[in-house]
Scaffold this motif. Structure first.
Motif, mmCIF file in Angstrom:
data_model
loop_
_atom_site.group_PDB
_atom_site.id
_atom_site.type_symbol
_atom_site.label_atom_id
_atom_site.label_comp_id
_atom_site.label_asym_id
_atom_site.label_seq_id
_atom_site.Cartn_x
_atom_site.Cartn_y
_atom_site.Cartn_z
ATOM 1 N N HIS A 42 0.841 -1.205 0.000
ATOM 2 C CA HIS A 42 0.000 0.000 0.000
ATOM 3 C C HIS A 42 0.872 1.250 0.000
ATOM 4 O O HIS A 42 1.721 1.419 0.871
ATOM 5 N N MET A 59 2.744 -2.212 4.580
ATOM 6 C CA MET A 59 1.544 -3.041 4.516
ATOM 7 C C MET A 59 1.441 -3.688 3.130
ATOM 8 O O MET A 59 1.286 -2.997 2.127
ATOM 9 N N ARG A 62 -1.149 -8.110 -0.651
ATOM 10 C CA ARG A 62 -1.529 -9.507 -0.464
ATOM 11 C C ARG A 62 -0.341 -10.202 0.188
ATOM 12 O O ARG A 62 0.800 -9.834 -0.038
ATOM 13 N N ALA A 63 -0.627 -11.267 0.936
ATOM 14 C CA ALA A 63 0.445 -12.018 1.572
ATOM 15 C C ALA A 63 1.145 -12.909 0.554
ATOM 16 O O ALA A 63 0.571 -13.260 -0.473
ATOM 17 N N ALA A 65 1.669 -15.935 0.852
ATOM 18 C CA ALA A 65 0.897 -17.183 0.755
ATOM 19 C C ALA A 65 -0.215 -17.074 -0.285
ATOM 20 O O ALA A 65 -0.571 -18.053 -0.935
ATOM 21 N N PHE A 66 -0.762 -15.875 -0.424
ATOM 22 C CA PHE A 66 -1.835 -15.688 -1.405
ATOM 23 C C PHE A 66 -1.310 -15.910 -2.826
ATOM 24 O O PHE A 66 -1.905 -16.644 -3.616
ATOM 25 N N ILE A 298 -6.398 -0.161 -9.824
ATOM 26 C CA ILE A 298 -7.098 -1.418 -9.551
ATOM 27 C C ILE A 298 -8.193 -1.677 -10.583
ATOM 28 O O ILE A 298 -8.308 -2.774 -11.124
ATOM 29 N N TRP A 320 -12.200 8.123 -8.140
ATOM 30 C CA TRP A 320 -12.267 8.648 -6.775
ATOM 31 C C TRP A 320 -10.903 8.634 -6.121
ATOM 32 O O TRP A 320 -10.050 7.823 -6.460
ATOM 33 N N TRP A 322 -8.659 9.889 -2.307
ATOM 34 C CA TRP A 322 -8.774 10.389 -0.942
ATOM 35 C C TRP A 322 -7.428 10.889 -0.457
ATOM 36 O O TRP A 322 -6.384 10.537 -1.003
ATOM 37 N N GLN A 331 -12.213 13.585 0.339
ATOM 38 C CA GLN A 331 -12.649 12.531 -0.573
ATOM 39 C C GLN A 331 -13.242 13.175 -1.816
ATOM 40 O O GLN A 331 -14.057 14.089 -1.725
ATOM 41 N N ARG B 28 -5.754 -10.938 5.637
ATOM 42 C CA ARG B 28 -4.839 -10.750 4.504
ATOM 43 C C ARG B 28 -3.534 -11.510 4.725
ATOM 44 O O ARG B 28 -3.057 -12.218 3.847
ATOM 45 N N ASP B 29 -2.960 -11.353 5.916
ATOM 46 C CA ASP B 29 -1.659 -11.977 6.166
ATOM 47 C C ASP B 29 -1.740 -13.503 6.151
ATOM 48 O O ASP B 29 -0.738 -14.174 5.940
ATOM 49 N N GLY B 31 -3.249 -14.963 3.905
ATOM 50 C CA GLY B 31 -3.232 -15.309 2.490
ATOM 51 C C GLY B 31 -4.611 -15.514 1.888
ATOM 52 O O GLY B 31 -4.734 -15.982 0.765
ATOM 53 N N ASN B 33 -8.288 -14.321 0.285
ATOM 54 C CA ASN B 33 -8.568 -13.374 -0.792
ATOM 55 C C ASN B 33 -9.399 -12.202 -0.292
ATOM 56 O O ASN B 33 -10.626 -12.246 -0.288
ATOM 57 N N ILE B 34 -8.714 -11.159 0.162
ATOM 58 C CA ILE B 34 -9.417 -9.961 0.620
ATOM 59 C C ILE B 34 -8.737 -8.765 -0.061
ATOM 60 O O ILE B 34 -7.518 -8.629 -0.010
ATOM 61 N N THR B 35 -9.526 -7.950 -0.754
ATOM 62 C CA THR B 35 -8.926 -6.886 -1.561
ATOM 63 C C THR B 35 -8.401 -5.762 -0.680
ATOM 64 O O THR B 35 -7.281 -5.300 -0.864
ATOM 65 N N ALA B 36 -9.208 -5.285 0.259
ATOM 66 C CA ALA B 36 -8.805 -4.209 1.173
ATOM 67 C C ALA B 36 -8.091 -3.089 0.432
ATOM 68 O O ALA B 36 -6.974 -2.707 0.757
ATOM 69 N N GLN B 37 -8.791 -2.593 -0.570
ATOM 70 C CA GLN B 37 -8.215 -1.666 -1.537
ATOM 71 C C GLN B 37 -7.585 -0.421 -0.909
ATOM 72 O O GLN B 37 -6.544 0.036 -1.349
ATOM 73 N N CYS B 38 -8.205 0.135 0.121
ATOM 74 C CA CYS B 38 -7.690 1.403 0.657
ATOM 75 C C CYS B 38 -6.675 1.182 1.765
ATOM 76 O O CYS B 38 -6.130 2.135 2.314
ATOM 77 N N GLY B 39 -6.414 -0.054 2.107
ATOM 78 C CA GLY B 39 -5.362 -0.329 3.069
ATOM 79 C C GLY B 39 -5.765 -0.153 4.515
ATOM 80 O O GLY B 39 -4.918 -0.129 5.396
ATOM 81 N N ALA B 43 -11.965 3.751 3.522
ATOM 82 C CA ALA B 43 -12.286 4.582 2.359
ATOM 83 C C ALA B 43 -12.872 3.757 1.223
ATOM 84 O O ALA B 43 -13.129 4.276 0.146
ATOM 85 N N CYS B 44 -13.053 2.463 1.459
ATOM 86 C CA CYS B 44 -13.689 1.631 0.434
ATOM 87 C C CYS B 44 -14.495 0.587 1.192
ATOM 88 O O CYS B 44 -14.666 0.703 2.389
ATOM 89 N N THR B 46 -14.005 -2.955 0.469
ATOM 90 C CA THR B 46 -13.521 -4.216 -0.088
ATOM 91 C C THR B 46 -12.879 -5.110 0.965
ATOM 92 O O THR B 46 -12.087 -5.975 0.643
ATOM 93 N N SER B 103 -16.680 -7.471 -4.002
ATOM 94 C CA SER B 103 -15.627 -6.691 -3.346
ATOM 95 C C SER B 103 -16.046 -5.240 -3.270
ATOM 96 O O SER B 103 -15.253 -4.350 -3.473
ATOM 97 N N PHE B 105 -17.354 -1.845 -4.280
ATOM 98 C CA PHE B 105 -17.730 -0.915 -5.350
ATOM 99 C C PHE B 105 -17.000 -1.227 -6.627
ATOM 100 O O PHE B 105 -15.794 -1.254 -6.614
#
Lengths: 405, 105
Positions: A42, A59, A62-63, A65-66, A298, A320, A322, A331, B28-29, B31, B33-39, B43-44, B46, B103, B105
């Motif tokens: 990130h 951060m 993805r890990a 492992a993913f 993305i 969008w 932020w 935002q 996430r850690d 492994g 499948n989670i997008t978590a786009q905004c970290g 702000a999202c 996902t 996920s 939006f």
């Protein structure tokens, strides 16, 4: 022999493109080649929380492992130096040759530098990668005076992070307002006021000339009105250049970025591009501005990955963005460039939304500490019905009310 | 502390060995499948999860920003949360959630 999707790049677009290709059924090899030493991570925190807290960790998107589970191979610390488009082969800087069937360029952009500087003085910083942010973070404690050149998102976020650490922070911007390329004049005024309240010295309409001392460091900045700013560290955030070298080798169509269509396809049939290096013109971005945002990287990567797997999704996303500065969550939904009329609504706690119209149709909403307005705007702008000035007047600009209509 | 996560396909995964400070970073850690786009800055939407009923009342209530963001999540339910807004604490040992479809939006 198995086929291969080769992805060049190591950030949001590269990672998401690989994931989406796999999720959508692409069953061949997927290889990501990234110059960076870390798995895709990130970036927004790098100019925010990462600078405020020395213990803040990187951060990952993805890990490890993913990627392993999805059979996505990631080669870190490797650079693609040449691509042979006829033979469909990429060459790494260590000489290794990688054949591919499908290529995706997610090469990103690099920071612009100051004109007239042919060296990079040790106390000059930018914040694009975690390597940049680590270098800046380690320099903060020894610095007292910070000069930030460029009042873009990066410059202003760094200003808000450092002034809260009791640094003396000056921001110099060549345009006549902050964030001139990214936000409306109304929002620029608001943000300038917030930075002034927080003791940031904000100077607009001034060009800079860094003066290098005997030590090889920048020790002061001369402005074009003759005034001088002392600097222990200098942070430069004056925009970026897309990384187009590989696209040029492939003779792809490029403008201010690799030109892609609504499936992130380039002018060559087996080559895709996504993220900061790509440019796309569509309903929400008529001017084809090269958008540098997490959302764009993305969403472009999603349609590219889908197309590579044989899908037919098209890019149709409301832009969008932020930013977090002090206690303000900024935002933005949609692009306000070309707006002909704007109207603001202020709340009681210094929260505000600015509504922008082009020919009476709402094209963008900029919000500060009004997440509900932002979300409503994103949903409404994405819908098939236009939101007119009259629609908003009828609900006294309470945009959420239109969702129920 | 242990977290039980059912992924989008319904597979059960136990998470006890990763350091993540929020529910999102733990998922996430591991492994998944989670997008978590905004970290993780809400702000999202996902990182949307459904929290098993016995746990919903034990979590801190949904904040205003989180509530707004959940409105853009696909198939919001009573027990919807943004996993980035759920801190991992000792009293949540055994917390059970399901990754929401889509996920956001």
């Amino acid at each position: 022999m198995r086929k291969r999707l080769l992805i060049v790049g190591g950030s949001y677009a590269a990672s998401e493109l690989a994931c989406q290709a796999r999720e959508n059924g692409y069953a061949e090899d997927i290889l990501i080649v990234s110059e960076e030493g870390d798995l895709p991570y990130h970036r927004p925190p790098l100019s925010k929380s990462y600078l405020k807290d020395a213990s803040e960790e990187l951060m990952p998107l993805r890990a490890e492992a993913f990627y392993r589970d999805k059979a996505i191979e990631v080669e870190l610390g490797a650079r693609v130096v040449a691509i042979d488009g006829r033979g469909n082969r990429a060459t790494l800087s260590n000489g290794v040759v990688i054949p591919f069937d499908t290529l995706a360029l997610a090469t990103g952009a690099r920071a612009r530098t100051l004109p007239g500087l042919d060296t990079c003085p040790g106390n000059m910083h930018c914040v694009r990668s975690v390597a940049d942010a680590r270098k800046l973070r380690s320099a903060i404690s020894g610095a007292e005076k910070v000069v930030i050149i460029g009042a873009g998102f990066m410059g202003l976020e760094v200003a808000s992070a450092l002034v809260r650490q009791n640094k003396h922070v000056t921001v110099v911007e060549a345009a006549d307002r902050v964030l001139a390329r990214a936000v409306s004049p109304e929002l620029s005024r608001l943000l300038s006021a917030i930075h002034a309240q927080n003791s940031v010295n904000l100077i607009t309409s001034r060009k800079v000339r860094p003066i290098i001392g005997h030590s090889g460091l920048i020790n002061r900045i001369e402005l074009d009105d003759g005034s001088i700013l002392q600097a222990d560290i200098v942070v430069v955030g004056v925009g970026s250049h897309p990384n187009l070298e590989l696209a040029q080798q492939l003779e792809l169509k490029v403008g201010n970025g690799i030109v892609v269509d609504d499936k992130s396809r380039t002018s060559r049939s087996n080559v895709f591009a996504a993220g900061d290096c790509a440019t796309f013109s569509g309903q929400f971005n008529l001017a084809g501005i090269r958008l540098e945002s997490v959302q764009n990287a993305i969403d472009q990567a999603r349609v590219a990955g889908n197309a590579i797997a044989g899908g037919d999704k098209v890019y149709h996303a409301v832009p969008w963005f932020w930013s977090d500065q002090y206690e303000s969550k900024i935002q933005i939904a949609g692009l306000s460039g070309g707006a002909t009329y704007s109207e603001s609504r202020h709340g009681e706690k210094s929260d505000v939304s600015v509504f922008h119209f082009r020919d009476d149709v709402c094209v963008s909403v900029e919000s500060v500490n009004r997440p509900r307005d932002h979300i409503a705007a994103r949903r409404l702008l994405a819908g098939s019905k236009e939101i007119t000035r009259r629609n908003l007047q009828e609900v006294d600009f309470n945009i959420s009310a239109l969702l129920k209509a | 502390m242990r977290i039980v996560v059912y992924d989008q396909g319904g597979a059960r995964v136990e998470i006890g060995d990763v350091a993540g400070q929020t529910l999102m970073s733990a998922i996430r850690d591991k492994g998944l499948n989670i997008t978590a786009q905004c970290g993780g800055c809400a702000a999202c939407a996902t990182c949307h999860v459904y929290v098993d009923d016995e746990w919903t009342s034990k979590l801190k209530p949904v904040g205003d920003v989180e509530d707004a963001m959940l409105d853009i999540a696909e198939e919001r339910q009573e027990n919807s949360r943004l996993s980035c807004q759920v801190k991992r604490t000792e009293d949540l040992d055994g917390l059970t959630v399901r990754l929401a479809p889509g996920s956001g939006f």
